[in-house]
Design a protein around this motif. Sequence first.
Motif, PDB file in Angstrom:
ATOM      1  N   VAL A   1       5.955   7.522   1.821  1.00 22.04           N
ATOM      2  CA  VAL A   1       5.964   7.075   0.430  1.00 22.04           C
ATOM      3  C   VAL A   1       4.561   7.286  -0.137  1.00 22.04           C
ATOM      4  O   VAL A   1       3.579   6.657   0.317  1.00 22.04           O
ATOM      5  N   THR A   2       4.450   8.155  -1.161  1.00 23.48           N
ATOM      6  CA  THR A   2       3.137   8.531  -1.695  1.00 23.48           C
ATOM      7  C   THR A   2       2.832   7.872  -3.032  1.00 23.48           C
ATOM      8  O   THR A   2       1.686   7.920  -3.491  1.00 23.48           O
ATOM      9  N   GLY A   3       3.827   7.306  -3.690  1.00 22.79           N
ATOM     10  CA  GLY A   3       3.590   6.675  -4.986  1.00 22.79           C
ATOM     11  C   GLY A   3       4.623   5.613  -5.268  1.00 22.79           C
ATOM     12  O   GLY A   3       5.808   5.758  -4.919  1.00 22.79           O
ATOM     13  N   LEU A   4       4.197   4.503  -5.934  1.00 23.43           N
ATOM     14  CA  LEU A   4       5.086   3.369  -6.212  1.00 23.43           C
ATOM     15  C   LEU A   4       4.796   2.793  -7.591  1.00 23.43           C
ATOM     16  O   LEU A   4       3.649   2.826  -8.064  1.00 23.43           O
TER      17      LEU A   4
ATOM     18  N   TRP B   1       7.128  -2.204  -3.062  1.00 27.35           N
ATOM     19  CA  TRP B   1       6.542  -1.938  -1.750  1.00 27.35           C
ATOM     20  C   TRP B   1       7.272  -0.757  -1.125  1.00 27.35           C
ATOM     21  O   TRP B   1       8.440  -0.502  -1.422  1.00 27.35           O
ATOM     22  N   ALA B   2       6.603  -0.070  -0.232  1.00 29.10           N
ATOM     23  CA  ALA B   2       7.244   1.028   0.490  1.00 29.10           C
ATOM     24  C   ALA B   2       8.401   0.480   1.320  1.00 29.10           C
ATOM     25  O   ALA B   2       8.242  -0.509   2.041  1.00 29.10           O
TER      26      ALA B   2
ATOM     27  N   ASN C   1       0.816  -1.215   0.000  1.00 25.44           N
ATOM     28  CA  ASN C   1       0.000   0.000   0.000  1.00 25.44           C
ATOM     29  C   ASN C   1       0.848   1.262   0.000  1.00 25.44           C
ATOM     30  O   ASN C   1       2.038   1.241   0.330  1.00 25.44           O
ATOM     31  N   LEU C   2       0.187   2.380  -0.302  1.00 26.74           N
ATOM     32  CA  LEU C   2       0.836   3.691  -0.272  1.00 26.74           C
ATOM     33  C   LEU C   2       0.674   4.344   1.097  1.00 26.74           C
ATOM     34  O   LEU C   2      -0.032   3.832   1.969  1.00 26.74           O
TER      35      LEU C   2
ATOM     36  N   LYS D   1       7.742   7.994  -5.178  1.00 27.18           N
ATOM     37  CA  LYS D   1       7.241   9.334  -4.887  1.00 27.18           C
ATOM     38  C   LYS D   1       7.141   9.467  -3.371  1.00 27.18           C
ATOM     39  O   LYS D   1       6.764   8.511  -2.671  1.00 27.18           O
ATOM     40  N   TYR D   2       7.454  10.681  -2.848  1.00 26.55           N
ATOM     41  CA  TYR D   2       7.549  10.788  -1.394  1.00 26.55           C
ATOM     42  C   TYR D   2       7.503  12.242  -0.935  1.00 26.55           C
ATOM     43  O   TYR D   2       7.684  13.169  -1.737  1.00 26.55           O
TER      44      TYR D   2
END
Length: 816
Positions: free
Chosen positions: A793-796, A801-802, A719-720, A749-750
């Motif tokens: 972590v806002t995007g993957l 995984w985060a 998950n984000l 993204k973070y």
Amino acid sequence: MAMKKIISILVALCILMTSSLAFASPVKKNGNNKWKNYDIKELRNELKKYYKDKGKRNELINLIISHYKSYGKNWQKYWKDYWNDQNDDRDERDGDYYYDWDDVFGDDFLFVFVKGEEIGLWKSSVIKYNKIILPVKVITKGLGANLEWNGKTHVATITKGNTKIVIDFEKKTVAVNGKKIETELNKQKNNAVVLIKLIAEILGYKVDMDDDAIIIDDGDVISINDNVTGTGQNQFEYVGNWTYAKESGAYNGDNHWSATTDAYFQVRFSGTQIKLYGSKVPFGGIAAISIDGGPEKKVDLYASSRKDNVLLYSSTTLPNGQHTLKVRVTGKKNKKSTNYYVIADKVEVLGVTTPTKDTQAPTVPQGLKAVAVSESRIKLDWSASSDNIGIAGYKVFRNGKQIATVTNGTTYTDTGLKAATPYSYTVVAYDKAGNTSAHSASVVCTTLGSSTTNVALNKFASADSILTGYDASNAVDGKSSTRWSAADGGLNHWLMIDLGGNHSLSGTEVTWPQENKVYKYKVEVSADGSNWVLKVDKTGNTSTSKTQKDAFTADSARFVRITVTGLSMNTWAGIAEFKVFGSPVVNDTEPPAAPTNLKATAIAHDKVKLSWTPSTDNVGVAGYKIYRNGTQLATVSNDASFTDTGLSAETAYVYSVAAFDAAGNTSLFATVMVTTPERTASDIALKKTAFADSTLTGYEASKANDGDLSTTWYAEDGNLLHWWKVDLGDFYNLKGSEITWPLKDKVYKYIIEVSSDNSNWMVVVNKTGNTSSARVQKDTFTADSVRYVKVTVTGLEQGCWAGITEFKAIGVPKAE
């Protein structure tokens, strides 16, 4: 029969094949496709590269052995093919106990590997006597030790560093640094295996053995037995009352014990962890254990029944480098124990590193004292210094110049001095690496005055009564033919001498005018001519000697008075000659010269080092006063340097230095100005406490700031908006950050937020629209008074995984 040079230590291990001892094989039987077509020399080169990797090491050894076995009975061809670059190592020597490998072992073979290097056994030699076989080539080549063999006494001596192993082949005994240890030499048919394993472990090596190979490795763990004693690295240093004893259940069959309160032992080592092994017994006490002088941990050594070679203490992970373990007898116990014993057996050092060059100086000698023991000798003594490795000795300085070196003890007697003369002394400690401490505090001592120096000669004399022609000065003119005489025959007439200044006195001598007469008298001294101290009381004298000597001491006297208190019949008070023995007390009023060449170097944003050329003085410089911006901040004792700490960055400071002597005279000041540089930013998040909102088992939050790129924090799902947070433990001014993501060529993204209270957060980096796939991403920002940093972590990308492999917060401590 000619003796032959010793084979490597590993040759003897060939008899392991017939040993009753069983070892788990370190060699795996599955090869690596990468190496299957390598020839033997290529495999050896690979082994040197990978010998620290146990898995790869074992695969390579297996392939080397397979090459050998492919030769079958033509084993000598193997040696000729692959050891043709190895010279015949045998020497012709006197004696009967050096043999060829072929003579001793015939067609038997064994592979030996020392720190990743294969040792060839063909055309090598061994010592053999009294059914004991000692191969020593690898001891000297692989283990770096020295070996000496005495063919007459049948004694082998192996030395390396501070360790000395003596093996008596006739008596079948082994001693380490002068202490005998229990061995299995008389219990095992194959005693070479026992002996070699023992030697390797005493020298700090790890030994793995199986039917095909002997592997000797320095590894990252060494064992140090309690009988390896001394003050150097990897030695037990015992202080106080300790007893050596043999104990069958202990490591190497021996231990040391003490029940004396505050007796202790310490072990200096280089590594990242240390483990202490000993015994728990019904009479065990409580030990206090510390590292590097830190807090003591109390360990109870009681057990209802005896247990030997028990792990008693394991340190936390330590910074890689040199450390000291100290174990102290507290003299305390629990209620069940019958005594206070602490038993030392061995230590294991983990994360062993090759000691770096010793650059740490010993501590400054303390408590320097000087005592004048005669007219020409002064005795010095001081308290011992300490050092991270060990003190080698002390240098003694008189009036600023070295006069002696002391290598045994903490005392020195200076001889050949002048009577009644002051001397200034300091002492410096040094270690084996040549590092020297600062000078001790100086002491000034004056030699005793000469017992034959008459300080009253021709000095001013006076008397309460004088007969014309018999002046008081006649008693101190050095002539026995003249004399002072009172004007009548009364008693209590006195003669007084003014020595012209304060003196240290050792006695007097009076010559009376007449022989065979009794003169009763007393001698007094005074510093001011008013307050008198009785030194000689012969008011009951019965001696008729014309010359009478009296010894006494007086530290500071200017006036000496002799009073005649009793006389024989028909005798008047008078003195033919009066002598006073002693020496002047020197009143030093001359200040030292000012320090020269004063330099100030800013060695960090908060440190300035001062150095200068030492001053000179008529007696001796006692030390220096250090001033910063007009305020005295320190005094140093005869060390021409000083480091000031706790300063502010980018700030100008004015330093002044003045020399002073033992009399309190102070020189003029030397002055210099220096400006500290700005703070150097560093990773302040390293190994600080970390948290996360989600953690996958085995991938804890602490893995993201442990300084290890092989570990990672992962959230437990894909998950984000999972976050990772670090508590810096104090307030810092941040200048940026650096993130290493788990996967390369992936976009993460973070956002990065900071906080001072863990409640109110401020965004300092917003990369919610990040498109970079760089694995390492650096961000620059400014944030002051920060204690907490959080990464969300806002995007993957799909399949990610985060997680964070390594996070660095770049900053400096908040200025006070």
